[in-house]
Design a protein around this motif. Structure first.
Motif, PDB file in Angstrom:
ATOM      1  N   ALA A  67     -11.476   5.109  -7.959  1.00 47.39           N
ATOM      2  CA  ALA A  67     -10.273   5.764  -7.456  1.00 47.39           C
ATOM      3  C   ALA A  67      -9.483   4.848  -6.532  1.00 47.39           C
ATOM      4  O   ALA A  67      -8.250   4.791  -6.593  1.00 47.39           O
ATOM      5  N   ALA A  68     -10.201   4.096  -5.685  1.00 44.93           N
ATOM      6  CA  ALA A  68      -9.528   3.215  -4.723  1.00 44.93           C
ATOM      7  C   ALA A  68      -8.764   2.107  -5.430  1.00 44.93           C
ATOM      8  O   ALA A  68      -7.636   1.765  -5.034  1.00 44.93           O
ATOM      9  N   GLN A  69      -9.353   1.540  -6.480  1.00 45.30           N
ATOM     10  CA  GLN A  69      -8.670   0.456  -7.180  1.00 45.30           C
ATOM     11  C   GLN A  69      -7.467   0.972  -7.965  1.00 45.30           C
ATOM     12  O   GLN A  69      -6.420   0.317  -8.010  1.00 45.30           O
ATOM     13  N   ALA A  70      -7.596   2.135  -8.588  1.00 45.77           N
ATOM     14  CA  ALA A  70      -6.444   2.712  -9.290  1.00 45.77           C
ATOM     15  C   ALA A  70      -5.317   2.996  -8.301  1.00 45.77           C
ATOM     16  O   ALA A  70      -4.139   2.701  -8.571  1.00 45.77           O
ATOM     17  N   ALA A  71      -5.668   3.556  -7.135  1.00 43.36           N
ATOM     18  CA  ALA A  71      -4.656   3.848  -6.119  1.00 43.36           C
ATOM     19  C   ALA A  71      -4.028   2.564  -5.584  1.00 43.36           C
ATOM     20  O   ALA A  71      -2.805   2.494  -5.378  1.00 43.36           O
ATOM     21  N   ALA A  72      -4.855   1.533  -5.365  1.00 46.19           N
ATOM     22  CA  ALA A  72      -4.336   0.263  -4.849  1.00 46.19           C
ATOM     23  C   ALA A  72      -3.341  -0.363  -5.816  1.00 46.19           C
ATOM     24  O   ALA A  72      -2.311  -0.911  -5.396  1.00 46.19           O
ATOM     25  N   MET A  74      -1.432   1.233  -7.996  1.00 49.31           N
ATOM     26  CA  MET A  74      -0.202   2.010  -7.969  1.00 49.31           C
ATOM     27  C   MET A  74       0.625   1.687  -6.723  1.00 49.31           C
ATOM     28  O   MET A  74       1.839   1.468  -6.805  1.00 49.31           O
ATOM     29  N   ILE A  75      -0.042   1.634  -5.576  1.00 46.67           N
ATOM     30  CA  ILE A  75       0.674   1.397  -4.319  1.00 46.67           C
ATOM     31  C   ILE A  75       1.261  -0.005  -4.277  1.00 46.67           C
ATOM     32  O   ILE A  75       2.432  -0.202  -3.920  1.00 46.67           O
ATOM     33  N   GLY A 132     -10.896   2.078 -13.409  1.00 49.78           N
ATOM     34  CA  GLY A 132      -9.668   2.320 -12.662  1.00 49.78           C
ATOM     35  C   GLY A 132      -8.466   1.683 -13.320  1.00 49.78           C
ATOM     36  O   GLY A 132      -7.380   2.291 -13.384  1.00 49.78           O
ATOM     37  N   TYR A 136      -5.208   3.595 -14.799  1.00 43.56           N
ATOM     38  CA  TYR A 136      -3.895   3.192 -14.279  1.00 43.56           C
ATOM     39  C   TYR A 136      -2.935   2.799 -15.395  1.00 43.56           C
ATOM     40  O   TYR A 136      -1.806   3.287 -15.465  1.00 43.56           O
ATOM     41  N   TYR A 140      -0.337   6.135 -15.833  1.00 40.58           N
ATOM     42  CA  TYR A 140       0.793   5.756 -14.990  1.00 40.58           C
ATOM     43  C   TYR A 140       1.582   4.594 -15.598  1.00 40.58           C
ATOM     44  O   TYR A 140       2.818   4.592 -15.592  1.00 40.58           O
TER      45      TYR A 140
END
Length: 312
Positions: A67-72, A74-75, A132, A136, A140
């Motif tokens: 989850a952290a890598q997918a979020a990173a 995207m951000i 992730g 992603y 997305y």
């Protein structure tokens, strides 16, 4: 550790030299990449994960890392989109910039680096990044590159399943199933030995592939692509710095922090230019960014590996 750095560089040089001498053609290298992603890396993932004694902490860390890598991704892609706007880049290129610079090459480079420097648990956490990345890119990523239209929910779901359900993801979940259910002991030893030998080819073949990719690109010409070079340098400097800053406040374990930092220094994913060509605009610049970030990572990754060992 310096001996491991030599192995990393030497295998990349073998691929580069092999391409320049004509031993590896573009078609052969493309086939080599397919072999790695469809056969040797899945074999490595199954045998590595299946033979790890997974505690609750490791399992929770695995899904948090995914989850952290997918979020990173995207951000950071969004931040690079803002940077592109500030630099007055052609607006048609912003979607490509978002996905290309946000993506991370967890497969071809991340997994071999984790195997060389961090062992089986490192591979486990890096494989979370592979999941992730797929989440992603095929949700997305397709949504952004397709002009944020994406068609119906059913069409988006089919696109996601087609891209995300691949040998690497299947291998990760198979390995988890075998170790969590303690059924790996029932798999014939000859089959495990075969998969282990096949998986052992992942590191050398992946690095040779990356070297040959650099050899095919015309390095001097690449460095004349000023916009792509600037964007690549910004990605490769800013993303690890932001990852380090985040790890200062996140209460994660040392291995998770190390892998997260090293992952942030990975180049853009090789598959993205193909996605851009199919769904968006700017395939040439996307390809240039992938190749330039790959070249930069040859120097940057060893530094980040050393820093991770020093800090954590």
């Amino acid at each position: 550790m310096y001996g491991q750095f030599f192995i990393l560089f030497a295998m990349i040089v073998v691929g580069y030299y092999g391409y320049r001498k004509g031993w590896l053609t573009r078609e052969v290298n493309k086939g080599l990449g397919g072999l790695v992603m469809q056969a040797t890396i899945p074999a490595m993932l199954v045998t590595t994960i299946a033979n790890i004694e997974i505690t609750n902490d490791i399992l929770v860390g695995f899904f948090l890392m995914m989850a952290a890598q997918a979020a990173a991704m995207m951000i950071f892609g969004f931040l690079m989109r803002l940077y592109g706007k500030a630099r007055k880049l052609d607006g048609r290129l912003l979607d490509m910039l978002d996905i290309t610079t946000g993506s991370l090459n967890n497969g071809f480079i991340g997994l071999p680096v984790a195997a060389i420097f961090f062992g089986d648990v490192g591979v486990m956490y890096m494989s979370a990044g592979v999941l992730g990345l797929n989440l992603y890119l095929w949700s997305y990523g397709v949504y952004v590159l397709g002009g944020k239209q994406g068609g119906s929910g059913g069409q988006m779901g089919k696109t996601f399943l087609k891209g995300a359900v691949n040998p690497n993801c299947i291998a990760i979940f198979l390995g988890l199933a075998l170790t969590l259910s303690h059924t790996v002991q029932f798999v014939p030893q000859a089959l495990l030995d075969f998969l282990t030998r096949l998986g052992d080819l992942s590191t050398p073949l992946s690095l040779i592939y990356i070297g040959a990719l650099a050899g095919s690109s015309g390095i001097k010409q690449l460095f004349h692509e000023k916009d792509a070079l600037e964007l690549s340098i910004v990605k490769m400097l800013a993303m690890p710095f932001l990852a380090w800053a985040v790890m200062l406040i996140v209460p994660a374990g040392d291995m998770a922090k190390s892998i997260f930092l090293v992952t942030a220094a990975l180049p853009a994913a090789v598959v993205v230019p193909m996605m851009v060509e199919k769904y968006g605009y700017g395939e040439k610049m996307s390809s240039d960014i992938v190749l330039l970030t790959t070249l930069i990572s040859v120097v940057e990754l060893p530094a980040c590996v050393w820093l991770a060992h020093f800090l954590y």
